[in-house]
Design a protein around this motif. Structure first.
Motif, PDB file in Angstrom:
ATOM      1  N   ARG A  60       9.576  -2.827  -3.604  1.00  0.00           N
ATOM      2  CA  ARG A  60       8.694  -2.826  -4.764  1.00  0.00           C
ATOM      3  C   ARG A  60       9.104  -3.937  -5.743  1.00  0.00           C
ATOM      4  NH1 ARG A  60       7.131   2.401  -8.331  1.00  0.00           N
ATOM      5  NH2 ARG A  60       5.774   1.308  -9.759  1.00  0.00           N
ATOM      6  N   TYR A  86       3.971  -2.068   2.883  1.00  0.00           N
ATOM      7  CA  TYR A  86       3.710  -0.678   3.254  1.00  0.00           C
ATOM      8  C   TYR A  86       3.438  -0.538   4.746  1.00  0.00           C
ATOM      9  CZ  TYR A  86       3.791   1.712  -1.212  1.00  0.00           C
ATOM     10  OH  TYR A  86       4.210   2.290  -2.375  1.00  0.00           O
ATOM     11  N   ARG A 128      -1.105   5.759  -0.123  1.00  0.00           N
ATOM     12  CA  ARG A 128      -0.849   4.529  -0.885  1.00  0.00           C
ATOM     13  C   ARG A 128      -1.499   3.324  -0.194  1.00  0.00           C
ATOM     14  NH1 ARG A 128      -0.440   2.825  -4.933  1.00  0.00           N
ATOM     15  NH2 ARG A 128       1.293   1.362  -4.795  1.00  0.00           N
ATOM     16  N   GLN A 137      -5.049   3.254  -0.944  1.00  0.00           N
ATOM     17  CA  GLN A 137      -5.276   2.861  -2.338  1.00  0.00           C
ATOM     18  C   GLN A 137      -5.132   1.356  -2.509  1.00  0.00           C
ATOM     19  OE1 GLN A 137      -2.421   5.157  -4.480  1.00  0.00           O
ATOM     20  NE2 GLN A 137      -3.764   6.948  -4.692  1.00  0.00           N
TER      21      GLN A 137
END
Lengths: 141, 121
Positions: A29, B71, B111, B114
């Motif tokens: 992140r 991801y 996620r 999204q």
């Protein structure tokens, strides 16, 4: 029976898995945020990166079996606990300082509060493992 | 993104999570059927990555490409990584690792959706 002194066996195996996921989540992140929009919230992104690195250290420290590794892991768990408490409190008192969320914002509320419990579990588990390894020391100290 | 594939992965993942939670509570280590289940899940996540790449190349790029790739990589690597880590542990805590990972995977899929289609605020 799990091997004595092996923090990565038994419940420790799940602990390492959870830590690994958080290490990846926080580091990836922060990496994306710093690479794409660092100027928006430098403090939050650098904190995320620091959190990620500390999670990596804790993951490796628990997964390795040496006493020094466990000590390093213990210290990083303590830093995590301080970090989540400090950043959690700051993010509630002064939301403007944290325009973008970190893993520690709101005491880890975006991550089911796991960042709040994880360091405590880590420290309890490491203490338990070290006691099992040196019972005579645990009695005298 | 293909709706059916995402929900299939979520359902299979949750089924694995429940199965492994039961195994952990019954004090059973990971056995080969668990591994086969994880292999199926892994193939599904690989299919997801392939489908996403095809849709992307077909002219429907995601809103945040870097995040999406992150991801997708996580989703594809999670099943084999946790299967190996869990299988090394010959106690109830092996399935417990898989259960944890398989409860996370559906969240990652949400996620992923999204990021691909950001909700309009």
């Amino acid at each position: 029976m799990p091997q004595k002194g092996a923090a990565r066996s038994g419940p420790g195996r799940v602990l390492v898995a959870v830590y690994a996921v958080f290490a990846l989540a926080a580091t990836a992140r922060a990496g994306v945020q710093i690479a794409t929009r660092f100027e928006e919230a430098p403090l939050a992104y650098l904190l995320s990166l620091a959190a990620g690195i500390i999670y990596i250290v804790a993951t490796v420290g628990i997964a390795r079996s040496g006493r020094t590794s466990h000590r390093v892991a213990m210290v990083s768990c303590a830093i995590e606990l301080c970090g989540v408490l400090a950043v959690g409190t700051l993010s509630l008192l002064d939301p403007a300082a944290f325009p973008d969320d970190t893993v520690w914002s709101g005491y880890g509320s975006g991550y089911l509060f796991i960042p709040l419990f994880l360091p405590v579990l880590g420290m309890l588990w490491l203490r338990h493992v070290e006691k099992g390894r040196t019972p005579e020391r645990a009695q005298t100290s | 993104m293909v709706e059916g594939l995402t929900s299939t992965i979520q359902l299979v993942s949750l089924a694995m999570a429940v199965w492994c939670t039961v195994s952990a509570f019954r004090d059973r280590p990971m056995v080969v059927p668990h591994l086969v289940g994880m292999a199926v899940l892994w193939l599904l996540t690989i299919a997801q990555a392939v489908v996403s790449s095809v849709v992307w190349a077909g002219g429907d790029p995601p809103a945040e490409p870097a995040t999406l790739v992150g991801y997708l990589a996580t989703v594809v690597l999670l099943p084999p990584a946790c299967a190996v880590w869990g299988f090394m542990e010959r106690s109830r805590w092996g399935p417990a690792v898989i259960a944890f990972a398989c409860f996370i995977l559906p969240v990652l899929m949400v996620r992923l959706e999204q990021i691909w289609n950001p909700p309009v605020v």
